[in-house]
Design a protein around this motif. Structure first.
Motif, PDB file in Angstrom:
ATOM      1  N   MET A   1      46.504 -44.330  32.639  1.00  0.00           N
ATOM      2  CA  MET A   1      47.647 -43.545  32.166  1.00  0.00           C
ATOM      3  C   MET A   1      47.398 -42.865  30.818  1.00  0.00           C
ATOM      4  SD  MET A   1      50.005 -43.664  34.468  1.00  0.00           S
ATOM      5  CE  MET A   1      48.906 -43.836  35.876  1.00  0.00           C
ATOM      6  N   ALA A   2      46.184 -42.341  30.638  1.00  0.00           N
ATOM      7  CA  ALA A   2      45.861 -41.530  29.453  1.00  0.00           C
ATOM      8  C   ALA A   2      44.668 -40.661  29.803  1.00  0.00           C
ATOM      9  CB  ALA A   2      45.535 -42.413  28.255  1.00  0.00           C
ATOM     10  N   SER A   3      44.539 -39.530  29.121  1.00  0.00           N
ATOM     11  CA  SER A   3      43.369 -38.692  29.343  1.00  0.00           C
ATOM     12  C   SER A   3      42.164 -39.353  28.698  1.00  0.00           C
ATOM     13  CB  SER A   3      43.566 -37.298  28.740  1.00  0.00           C
ATOM     14  OG  SER A   3      42.342 -36.590  28.741  1.00  0.00           O
ATOM     15  N   ILE A   4      41.269 -39.867  29.522  1.00  0.00           N
ATOM     16  CA  ILE A   4      40.104 -40.562  28.993  1.00  0.00           C
ATOM     17  C   ILE A   4      39.117 -39.584  28.358  1.00  0.00           C
ATOM     18  CG2 ILE A   4      38.167 -42.061  29.594  1.00  0.00           C
ATOM     19  CD1 ILE A   4      40.920 -43.424  29.531  1.00  0.00           C
TER      20      ILE A   4
ATOM     21  N   LYS B   1      42.107 -44.279  12.263  1.00  0.00           N
ATOM     22  CA  LYS B   1      43.146 -44.268  11.233  1.00  0.00           C
ATOM     23  C   LYS B   1      43.791 -45.633  11.015  1.00  0.00           C
ATOM     24  CE  LYS B   1      43.014 -39.853  10.213  1.00  0.00           C
ATOM     25  NZ  LYS B   1      42.509 -39.398   8.914  1.00  0.00           N
ATOM     26  N   SER B   2      43.977 -46.402  12.076  1.00  0.00           N
ATOM     27  CA  SER B   2      44.704 -47.679  11.940  1.00  0.00           C
ATOM     28  C   SER B   2      43.868 -48.770  11.296  1.00  0.00           C
ATOM     29  CB  SER B   2      45.196 -48.153  13.305  1.00  0.00           C
ATOM     30  OG  SER B   2      44.108 -48.388  14.182  1.00  0.00           O
ATOM     31  N   ALA B   3      42.566 -48.544  11.103  1.00  0.00           N
ATOM     32  CA  ALA B   3      41.695 -49.579  10.549  1.00  0.00           C
ATOM     33  C   ALA B   3      42.095 -49.989   9.133  1.00  0.00           C
ATOM     34  CB  ALA B   3      40.246 -49.104  10.573  1.00  0.00           C
ATOM     35  N   SER B   4      42.676 -49.069   8.390  1.00  0.00           N
ATOM     36  CA  SER B   4      43.043 -49.360   6.998  1.00  0.00           C
ATOM     37  C   SER B   4      44.453 -49.933   6.869  1.00  0.00           C
ATOM     38  CB  SER B   4      42.932 -48.083   6.165  1.00  0.00           C
ATOM     39  OG  SER B   4      43.791 -47.077   6.674  1.00  0.00           O
ATOM     40  N   MET B   5      45.150 -50.122   7.983  1.00  0.00           N
ATOM     41  CA  MET B   5      46.534 -50.603   7.962  1.00  0.00           C
ATOM     42  C   MET B   5      46.593 -52.124   8.027  1.00  0.00           C
ATOM     43  SD  MET B   5      48.196 -47.915  10.704  1.00  0.00           S
ATOM     44  CE  MET B   5      48.009 -46.137  10.500  1.00  0.00           C
ATOM     45  N   LYS B   6      47.797 -52.668   7.778  1.00  0.00           N
ATOM     46  CA  LYS B   6      48.065 -54.061   8.073  1.00  0.00           C
ATOM     47  C   LYS B   6      48.157 -54.211   9.589  1.00  0.00           C
ATOM     48  CE  LYS B   6      48.652 -55.135   3.691  1.00  0.00           C
ATOM     49  NZ  LYS B   6      47.690 -55.976   2.948  1.00  0.00           N
ATOM     50  N   TRP B   7      47.995 -55.443  10.089  1.00  0.00           N
ATOM     51  CA  TRP B   7      47.967 -55.637  11.544  1.00  0.00           C
ATOM     52  C   TRP B   7      49.245 -55.165  12.209  1.00  0.00           C
ATOM     53  CZ3 TRP B   7      51.575 -58.634  13.982  1.00  0.00           C
ATOM     54  CH2 TRP B   7      52.312 -59.531  13.192  1.00  0.00           C
ATOM     55  N   TYR B   8      50.397 -55.441  11.588  1.00  0.00           N
ATOM     56  CA  TYR B   8      51.672 -55.046  12.195  1.00  0.00           C
ATOM     57  C   TYR B   8      51.878 -53.539  12.116  1.00  0.00           C
ATOM     58  CZ  TYR B   8      53.147 -55.308   7.287  1.00  0.00           C
ATOM     59  OH  TYR B   8      53.238 -55.140   5.928  1.00  0.00           O
TER      60      TYR B   8
ATOM     61  N   LEU C   1      52.628 -50.886  15.249  1.00  0.00           N
ATOM     62  CA  LEU C   1      53.694 -49.883  15.212  1.00  0.00           C
ATOM     63  C   LEU C   1      53.147 -48.459  15.272  1.00  0.00           C
ATOM     64  CD1 LEU C   1      56.002 -51.513  12.492  1.00  0.00           C
ATOM     65  CD2 LEU C   1      56.361 -51.487  14.973  1.00  0.00           C
ATOM     66  N   TYR C   2      51.931 -48.286  14.828  1.00  0.00           N
ATOM     67  CA  TYR C   2      51.293 -46.971  14.818  1.00  0.00           C
ATOM     68  C   TYR C   2      50.847 -46.532  16.218  1.00  0.00           C
ATOM     69  CZ  TYR C   2      47.778 -43.402  13.584  1.00  0.00           C
ATOM     70  OH  TYR C   2      47.038 -42.252  13.489  1.00  0.00           O
ATOM     71  N   GLY C   3      50.822 -47.462  17.162  1.00  0.00           N
ATOM     72  CA  GLY C   3      50.291 -47.211  18.499  1.00  0.00           C
ATOM     73  C   GLY C   3      50.755 -45.930  19.172  1.00  0.00           C
ATOM     74  N   PRO C   4      52.067 -45.666  19.261  1.00  0.00           N
ATOM     75  CA  PRO C   4      52.518 -44.423  19.912  1.00  0.00           C
ATOM     76  C   PRO C   4      51.978 -43.168  19.229  1.00  0.00           C
ATOM     77  CG  PRO C   4      54.326 -45.978  19.720  1.00  0.00           C
ATOM     78  CD  PRO C   4      53.194 -46.555  18.923  1.00  0.00           C
ATOM     79  N   LYS C   5      51.965 -43.158  17.890  1.00  0.00           N
ATOM     80  CA  LYS C   5      51.439 -42.000  17.163  1.00  0.00           C
ATOM     81  C   LYS C   5      49.948 -41.845  17.414  1.00  0.00           C
ATOM     82  CE  LYS C   5      51.199 -39.788  12.631  1.00  0.00           C
ATOM     83  NZ  LYS C   5      51.559 -39.875  11.187  1.00  0.00           N
ATOM     84  N   HIS C   6      49.251 -42.960  17.503  1.00  0.00           N
ATOM     85  CA  HIS C   6      47.815 -42.946  17.779  1.00  0.00           C
ATOM     86  C   HIS C   6      47.525 -42.229  19.091  1.00  0.00           C
ATOM     87  CE1 HIS C   6      43.667 -44.488  18.163  1.00  0.00           C
ATOM     88  NE2 HIS C   6      43.994 -44.779  19.413  1.00  0.00           N
ATOM     89  N   MET C   7      48.265 -42.572  20.142  1.00  0.00           N
ATOM     90  CA  MET C   7      48.009 -41.957  21.437  1.00  0.00           C
ATOM     91  C   MET C   7      48.369 -40.475  21.436  1.00  0.00           C
ATOM     92  SD  MET C   7      46.410 -44.075  23.094  1.00  0.00           S
ATOM     93  CE  MET C   7      46.212 -42.929  24.455  1.00  0.00           C
ATOM     94  N   PHE C   8      49.445 -40.121  20.757  1.00  0.00           N
ATOM     95  CA  PHE C   8      49.794 -38.697  20.633  1.00  0.00           C
ATOM     96  C   PHE C   8      48.703 -37.948  19.884  1.00  0.00           C
ATOM     97  CE2 PHE C   8      51.458 -35.314  17.915  1.00  0.00           C
ATOM     98  CZ  PHE C   8      51.958 -34.440  18.874  1.00  0.00           C
ATOM     99  N   LEU C   9      48.220 -38.529  18.784  1.00  0.00           N
ATOM    100  CA  LEU C   9      47.218 -37.875  17.949  1.00  0.00           C
ATOM    101  C   LEU C   9      45.909 -37.678  18.698  1.00  0.00           C
ATOM    102  CD1 LEU C   9      46.991 -36.832  15.033  1.00  0.00           C
ATOM    103  CD2 LEU C   9      45.986 -39.039  14.412  1.00  0.00           C
TER     104      LEU C   9
ATOM    105  N   LEU D   1      49.711 -48.089  24.306  1.00  0.00           N
ATOM    106  CA  LEU D   1      50.429 -48.094  23.028  1.00  0.00           C
ATOM    107  C   LEU D   1      49.913 -49.162  22.069  1.00  0.00           C
ATOM    108  CD1 LEU D   1      54.097 -47.452  24.221  1.00  0.00           C
ATOM    109  CD2 LEU D   1      52.417 -45.808  23.370  1.00  0.00           C
ATOM    110  N   LEU D   2      49.098 -50.085  22.578  1.00  0.00           N
ATOM    111  CA  LEU D   2      48.516 -51.124  21.729  1.00  0.00           C
ATOM    112  C   LEU D   2      47.068 -50.828  21.357  1.00  0.00           C
ATOM    113  CD1 LEU D   2      49.921 -54.369  23.400  1.00  0.00           C
ATOM    114  CD2 LEU D   2      50.632 -53.358  21.233  1.00  0.00           C
ATOM    115  N   MET D   3      46.554 -49.678  21.773  1.00  0.00           N
ATOM    116  CA  MET D   3      45.145 -49.370  21.559  1.00  0.00           C
ATOM    117  C   MET D   3      44.780 -49.287  20.078  1.00  0.00           C
ATOM    118  SD  MET D   3      43.144 -49.003  24.237  1.00  0.00           S
ATOM    119  CE  MET D   3      41.966 -47.682  23.975  1.00  0.00           C
ATOM    120  N   ALA D   4      45.672 -48.764  19.253  1.00  0.00           N
ATOM    121  CA  ALA D   4      45.372 -48.644  17.826  1.00  0.00           C
ATOM    122  C   ALA D   4      45.134 -50.012  17.199  1.00  0.00           C
ATOM    123  CB  ALA D   4      46.511 -47.928  17.106  1.00  0.00           C
ATOM    124  N   PHE D   5      45.801 -51.029  17.745  1.00  0.00           N
ATOM    125  CA  PHE D   5      45.614 -52.386  17.234  1.00  0.00           C
ATOM    126  C   PHE D   5      44.390 -53.046  17.858  1.00  0.00           C
ATOM    127  CE2 PHE D   5      46.332 -56.983  17.823  1.00  0.00           C
ATOM    128  CZ  PHE D   5      46.314 -57.381  16.495  1.00  0.00           C
TER     129      PHE D   5
END
Length: 260
Positions: free
Chosen positions: A91-94, A117-124, A128-136, A187-191
Motif C-alpha cells: 500500500m505504498a509506491s515502492i 529525517k526522523s533519525a534526529s527525533m525522539k522515539w515518540y 507521530l511523524y509517520g504520516p508526514k514521512h510517507m507523504f514526503l 505509517l510506522l516506517m519513520a520509526f
C-alpha cells in the motif's frame, strides 16, 4: 578509520553473488507470510493473522530493499516487477521509497536525506511523524525524481487506488483487513525503518546501528545489520550475517551501536 578504509579492510565482493537457493529465498521470502495472513483473515481469525501480517511486512521490506540495490539476483524486469507487486500489497509506491532510499545512502542524515529525517527525533516524535514521512517520500519523488521514477510512482499509486476502491466497494473483508494493516505499517516506517537504526548516530562515521545476537537477528530476518548494509549496500541481506562476522574478525575495535 574512514568509510573508504573500512571498505578496503574487509573482503566483501564475493558476497554479492547468490546461489540459486539464495536467490529463490530472497525473491519469495515474504510469500508464505502473506498467504498465511490472508488465509487466517479470510476465515476471520484477524488477531491470529496480525503477527503473520507483521512478518509479511518485514520480509516484504527486506525483499524490496534488496531490489533497491539490485541484490535480488534477477534481471532488471523481474526486479521492477517485484517492486511493483509489493507496492500493491504494501500500500505504498515502492519506487518512490526506492528513490528516497538511494538518496538516503548518498546524503545520509544530511539536509538532503528526506528518508532519514526522523533519525534526529525522539522515539515518540518519530512515531507521530509517520504520516508526514510517507507523504514526503511521495512528494519528494514527484518533485526531484526523473521521469521514469515518476511514471512508476503514478502507476503504483493508481493501481493501489483501484485495488482499495474494489476491496471496499465490494466489501471483501479479509482484504479490507490487509489494506488497513498495511497502511498502519506504512505509517510506522519513520520509526521502525529509520529511527531504530539511525538514532544517535549523527556523530558516528558509520551513521547506522547494527545488531548482534543469533535469535534477535533470526526473528528480524537480518534486517538490523544496518551498519553493515550502509558500508556494503550491494551485499544481499541473506549474506549480511557472514559479512558481520568478517567485520567482527577484521575490525573488532569498530564501534557497533546496537539497535536493541
Amino acid at each position: 578509520m574512514n568509510h573508504i578504509e573500512l571498505i578496503k579492510a574487509v573482503e566483501w565482493k564475493d558476497l554479492k553473488k547468490l546461489s540459486l537457493k539464495e536467490m529463490l529465498i530472497e525473491n519469495n521470502i515474504s510469500l508464505p507470510w502473506l498467504l498465511i495472513s490472508l488465509l487466517l483473515a479470510y476465515n476471520e481469525y484477524y488477531w491470529l493473522a496480525l503477527p503473520f501480517s507483521g512478518f509479511y511486512f518485514l520480509t516484504a521490506l527486506r525483499q524490496v530493499h534488496n531490489g533497491f540495490h539490485n541484490s535480488l539476483g534477477t534481471g532488471k524486469f523481474l526486479t521492477w516487477l517485484s517492486l511493483y507487486l509489493n507496492s500493491l500489497t504494501m500500500m505504498a509506491s515502492i519506487h518512490a521509497v526506492k528513490f528516497n532510499h538511494i538518496r538516503h545512502h548518498k546524503f545520509c542524515l544530511s539536509e538532503e536525506d528526506y528518508e532519514g529525517k526522523s533519525a534526529s527525533m525522539k522515539w515518540y516524535e518519530a512515531i507521530l511523524y509517520g504520516p508526514k514521512h510517507m507523504f514526503l517520500i511521495h512528494h519528494i519523488t514527484l518533485k526531484k525524481a526523473n521521469k521514469t521514477y515518476r511514471k512508476n510512482m503514478f502507476l503504483e499509486l493508481t493501481s493501489i487506488a483501484i485495488i482499495i476502491f474494489l476491496v471496499f466497494y465490494f466489501q471483501i473483508h479479509f482484504l479490507m483487513y490487509h489494506v488497513l494493516v498495511m497502511i498502519f505499517g506504512e505509517l510506522l516506517m519513520a520509526f521502525f525503518a529509520v529511527w531504530t537504526v539511525h538514532h544517535d548516530t549523527h556523530e558516528d562515521h558509520n551513521l547506522a546501528r547494527t545488531q548482534r545476537g543469533f535469535w534477535k537477528n533470526k526473528l528480524t530476518f537480518s534486517m538490523f545489520y544496518h551498519m553493515e548494509h550502509h558500508l556494503f549496500p550491494a551485499v544481499p541481506t541473506i549474506k549480511l550475517p557472514e559479512l558481520a562476522e568478517r567485520i567482527d574478525r577484521r575490525l573488532p575495535e569498530l564501534n557497533k551501536k546496537q539497535t536493541f
